[in-house]
Design a protein around this motif. Structure first.
Motif, PDB file in Angstrom:
ATOM      1  N   ASN A 355      33.511  39.786 -36.413  1.00 43.68           N
ATOM      2  CA  ASN A 355      33.751  39.226 -35.075  1.00 43.68           C
ATOM      3  C   ASN A 355      35.021  38.383 -35.079  1.00 43.68           C
ATOM      4  N   ILE A 356      35.974  38.737 -34.224  1.00 42.41           N
ATOM      5  CA  ILE A 356      37.270  38.057 -34.216  1.00 42.41           C
ATOM      6  C   ILE A 356      37.141  36.590 -33.829  1.00 42.41           C
ATOM      7  N   LEU A 357      36.199  36.272 -32.943  1.00 43.83           N
ATOM      8  CA  LEU A 357      36.008  34.883 -32.538  1.00 43.83           C
ATOM      9  C   LEU A 357      35.457  34.064 -33.690  1.00 43.83           C
ATOM     10  N   ASN A 358      34.494  34.626 -34.426  1.00 44.78           N
ATOM     11  CA  ASN A 358      33.950  33.916 -35.583  1.00 44.78           C
ATOM     12  C   ASN A 358      35.030  33.625 -36.614  1.00 44.78           C
ATOM     13  N   LYS A 359      35.921  34.575 -36.816  1.00 47.06           N
ATOM     14  CA  LYS A 359      37.003  34.360 -37.781  1.00 47.06           C
ATOM     15  C   LYS A 359      37.895  33.203 -37.335  1.00 47.06           C
ATOM     16  N   ALA A 360      38.206  33.152 -36.053  1.00 51.08           N
ATOM     17  CA  ALA A 360      39.048  32.069 -35.539  1.00 51.08           C
ATOM     18  C   ALA A 360      38.372  30.714 -35.713  1.00 51.08           C
ATOM     19  N   ILE A 361      37.093  30.660 -35.373  1.00 49.51           N
ATOM     20  CA  ILE A 361      36.345  29.403 -35.509  1.00 49.51           C
ATOM     21  C   ILE A 361      36.248  28.984 -36.970  1.00 49.51           C
ATOM     22  N   PHE A 365      37.608  25.676 -38.952  1.00 51.28           N
ATOM     23  CA  PHE A 365      36.658  24.795 -39.629  1.00 51.28           C
ATOM     24  C   PHE A 365      37.065  24.540 -41.083  1.00 51.28           C
ATOM     25  N   PHE A 366      37.416  25.597 -41.814  1.00 54.86           N
ATOM     26  CA  PHE A 366      37.783  25.406 -43.209  1.00 54.86           C
ATOM     27  C   PHE A 366      39.081  24.625 -43.341  1.00 54.86           C
ATOM     28  N   GLU A 367      39.975  24.773 -42.364  1.00 55.91           N
ATOM     29  CA  GLU A 367      41.204  23.986 -42.395  1.00 55.91           C
ATOM     30  C   GLU A 367      40.895  22.498 -42.241  1.00 55.91           C
ATOM     31  N   VAL A 368      39.955  22.137 -41.387  1.00 54.96           N
ATOM     32  CA  VAL A 368      39.635  20.724 -41.214  1.00 54.96           C
ATOM     33  C   VAL A 368      38.841  20.189 -42.409  1.00 54.96           C
ATOM     34  N   VAL A 369      38.099  21.076 -43.077  1.00 54.64           N
ATOM     35  CA  VAL A 369      37.375  20.660 -44.292  1.00 54.64           C
ATOM     36  C   VAL A 369      38.346  20.404 -45.431  1.00 54.64           C
ATOM     37  N   GLY A 370      39.401  21.227 -45.494  1.00 52.97           N
ATOM     38  CA  GLY A 370      40.359  21.049 -46.579  1.00 52.97           C
ATOM     39  C   GLY A 370      41.485  22.055 -46.590  1.00 52.97           C
ATOM     40  N   ASP A 371      41.132  23.334 -46.374  1.00 52.45           N
ATOM     41  CA  ASP A 371      42.142  24.387 -46.401  1.00 52.45           C
ATOM     42  C   ASP A 371      41.544  25.664 -45.827  1.00 52.45           C
ATOM     43  N   ILE A 375      38.091  30.119 -46.663  1.00 55.63           N
ATOM     44  CA  ILE A 375      37.298  31.173 -46.032  1.00 55.63           C
ATOM     45  C   ILE A 375      37.196  32.396 -46.942  1.00 55.63           C
ATOM     46  N   ASN A 376      38.199  32.612 -47.793  1.00 53.90           N
ATOM     47  CA  ASN A 376      38.198  33.771 -48.680  1.00 53.90           C
ATOM     48  C   ASN A 376      37.516  33.503 -50.017  1.00 53.90           C
ATOM     49  N   GLN A 377      37.038  32.306 -50.226  1.00 57.36           N
ATOM     50  CA  GLN A 377      36.388  31.944 -51.485  1.00 57.36           C
ATOM     51  C   GLN A 377      34.874  31.828 -51.362  1.00 57.36           C
ATOM     52  N   GLU A 378      34.375  31.833 -50.124  1.00 61.26           N
ATOM     53  CA  GLU A 378      32.962  31.556 -49.884  1.00 61.26           C
ATOM     54  C   GLU A 378      32.027  32.529 -50.612  1.00 61.26           C
ATOM     55  N   ALA A 379      32.269  33.825 -50.474  1.00 62.51           N
ATOM     56  CA  ALA A 379      31.372  34.816 -51.074  1.00 62.51           C
ATOM     57  C   ALA A 379      31.293  34.630 -52.581  1.00 62.51           C
ATOM     58  N   ASN A 380      32.436  34.427 -53.230  1.00 65.46           N
ATOM     59  CA  ASN A 380      32.439  34.240 -54.683  1.00 65.46           C
ATOM     60  C   ASN A 380      31.708  32.970 -55.090  1.00 65.46           C
ATOM     61  N   LYS A 381      31.869  31.913 -54.304  1.00 69.35           N
ATOM     62  CA  LYS A 381      31.216  30.650 -54.655  1.00 69.35           C
ATOM     63  C   LYS A 381      29.695  30.780 -54.593  1.00 69.35           C
ATOM     64  N   TYR A 382      29.180  31.558 -53.647  1.00 66.47           N
ATOM     65  CA  TYR A 382      27.732  31.783 -53.608  1.00 66.47           C
ATOM     66  C   TYR A 382      27.293  32.638 -54.791  1.00 66.47           C
ATOM     67  N   GLN A 383      28.091  33.655 -55.125  1.00 68.36           N
ATOM     68  CA  GLN A 383      27.724  34.543 -56.231  1.00 68.36           C
ATOM     69  C   GLN A 383      27.757  33.829 -57.577  1.00 68.36           C
ATOM     70  N   GLU A 384      28.566  32.772 -57.680  1.00 60.38           N
ATOM     71  CA  GLU A 384      28.692  32.040 -58.946  1.00 60.38           C
ATOM     72  C   GLU A 384      27.550  31.059 -59.203  1.00 60.38           C
ATOM     73  N   VAL A 385      26.720  30.807 -58.213  1.00 59.58           N
ATOM     74  CA  VAL A 385      25.612  29.858 -58.383  1.00 59.58           C
ATOM     75  C   VAL A 385      24.591  30.415 -59.370  1.00 59.58           C
ATOM     76  N   THR A 386      24.186  29.595 -60.324  1.00 59.43           N
ATOM     77  CA  THR A 386      23.217  30.008 -61.349  1.00 59.43           C
ATOM     78  C   THR A 386      21.832  29.418 -61.074  1.00 59.43           C
ATOM     79  N   VAL A 387      20.825  29.975 -61.722  1.00 63.02           N
ATOM     80  CA  VAL A 387      19.473  29.442 -61.566  1.00 63.02           C
ATOM     81  C   VAL A 387      19.399  28.021 -62.118  1.00 63.02           C
TER      82      VAL A 387
END
Length: 420
Positions: A355-361, A365-371, A375-387
């Motif tokens: 969704n193009i609107l979701n991408k814009a939002i 949001f990530f820019e105000v959080v830090g950078d 947005i391109n690191q989120e999937a990897n960060k979830y996959q890196e979580v261990t038990v």
């Protein structure tokens, strides 16, 4: 991978452009780095009031809806503790309509006693409908007040009491506007079927001459670690008893955020979650039960909530919740269960980025959080979580000292009370 370009205008406006030729649409998102955490304790609800005031007309535009509709688009906004966000979606060839609208209200709102009076009444009525007249509607007033003693997260976005908005003067709102709703405190994202060079020229044309604000350094007090269980019994006009347990958690940019987020999914993300499966379906202790996070930028809350089944005491229901939390502190989550949650999280991310609107939002949001690149690191960060990370976060969070407990007991007259 979401590719984008990022730069800043001379007046401080941060601009992000994302080209996506797979859609005929364009999304324009303006995020103002102001939320209810920036309000004075005696003047709360102002950020939410401004969400409404920003649609009351500006210097050259008496009605925002009509130009958007003529351009074949739609627009809306939302406010929370951290940000105020406005967005427009329309055919790409009508991009300048959105830029005209957003720049005009950033430049100068139509400040008038009439507009303020109308929006004051709208916001106060919303407060009464959602917080005072709706069962459990004041839950965030209680949880925020219980959990935070010095940080301005101690009141909800809608404000502490209606009187703060009722007493808002024209000078109050002008001062708030010219402090926070300036280009140097905003992020403009344009995403869709556009060309970067053309968009950059249009952005300069519409936003380049807007005067920058004086600028300010946000100095919010840090909430000290909670040292003792906070408890509140609220005898209220509700259909059934309810129980809420709120735990302090890390900030959005913290290294433990993704583990904490997945931990909340273990407990409360749908029918396959532990609380639903074990306590509602198997043991039939709850008629409804859930777990979620506040999602705030600064250190927030993880909340468990439930309504005990008929004949089940609040004490027994609470004991069952703590047992589930102890399981996560003492036993490693099965790898298969964690992987299932990771996959679900990744699919949600992928779907949202279609969704193009979701991408814009999300870019804003990530820019105000830090950078915005986060947005391109989120999937990897979830996959890196261990038990092991899940268990450690559970140990850190789920202690009695870190908990604020709110109980709704059916009865009472429904008035908003703040009693321990």
């Amino acid at each position: 991978m979401i590719n984008f370009s990022k730069y800043k205008l001379d007046n401080g406006l941060r601009v992000i452009i994302h080209e996506d030729n797979s859609t005929p649409m364009v999304a324009v998102n303006v995020l103002y780095d102001v939320g209810s955490k920036d309000e004075s304790p005696d003047k709360t609800g102002f950020a939410h009031l401004f969400e409404h005031l920003m649609f009351s007309g500006s210097a050259n535009i008496p009605d925002f809806d009509e130009p958007i509709q003529v351009a074949g688009g739609e627009n809306n906004a939302f406010t929370n503790s951290d940000i105020t966000n406005f967005y427009d979606l329309m055919p790409a060839e009508n991009l300048e309509v959105a830029l005209w609208l957003e720049s005009d209200r950033m430049k100068q709102l139509n400040f008038s006693e009439k507009a303020l009076d109308v929006q004051r009444k709208v916001v106060v009525e919303e407060f009464k409908e959602t917080c005072l007249n709706e069962p459990y509607g004041d839950v965030w007033h209680h949880l925020s007040d219980l959990s935070y003693k010095v940080h301005p997260y101690q009141w909800p976005t809608i404000g502490k009491v209606p009187k703060h908005v009722e007493d808002a003067t024209l000078e109050d709102v002008k001062s708030f506007f010219y402090k926070y709703y300036r280009p140097n405190n905003a992020i403009l994202v344009i995403a869709g079927n556009v060309k970067k060079e053309e968009v950059a020229q249009q952005v300069e044309k519409w936003f380049g001459d807007i005067e920058t604000g004086e600028g300010y350094e946000r100095k919010l007090p840090s909430e000290p670690p909670q040292q003792v269980l906070q408890e509140r019994l609220n005898v209220a006009k509700v259909p059934v008893d309810a129980l809420y347990l709120a735990f302090h958690v890390c900030s959005r940019a913290d290294k433990d955020f993704h583990a904490m987020d997945l931990l909340s999914d273990v407990l409360g993300n749908g029918p396959s979650s532990r609380l639903y499966r074990r306590l509602l379906k198997e043991q039939e202790l709850f008629s409804s039960v859930d777990c979620y996070i506040s999602g705030s930028i600064e250190p927030g809350l993880l909340i468990l909530e439930g309504k005990p089944s008929e004949g089940v005491s609040l004490e027994k229901a609470e004991e069952a919740l703590w047992q589930e939390l102890d399981f996560l502190k003492n036993e490693l989550l099965p790898a298969k269960e964690l992987q299932k949650l990771k996959n679900k999280s990744e699919s949600t991310l992928v779907f949202s980025e279609v969704n193009i609107l979701n991408k814009a939002i999300n870019l804003a949001f990530f820019e105000v959080v830090g950078d915005a690149g986060m947005i391109n690191q989120e999937a990897n960060k979830y996959q890196e979580v261990t038990v092991e990370a899940i268990r450690q976060v559970a140990k850190d969070i789920f202690t009695k000292e870190n908990c604020s407990k709110l109980i709704y007991k059916a009865g009472g007259n429904g008035e908003l009370k703040m009693e321990n």
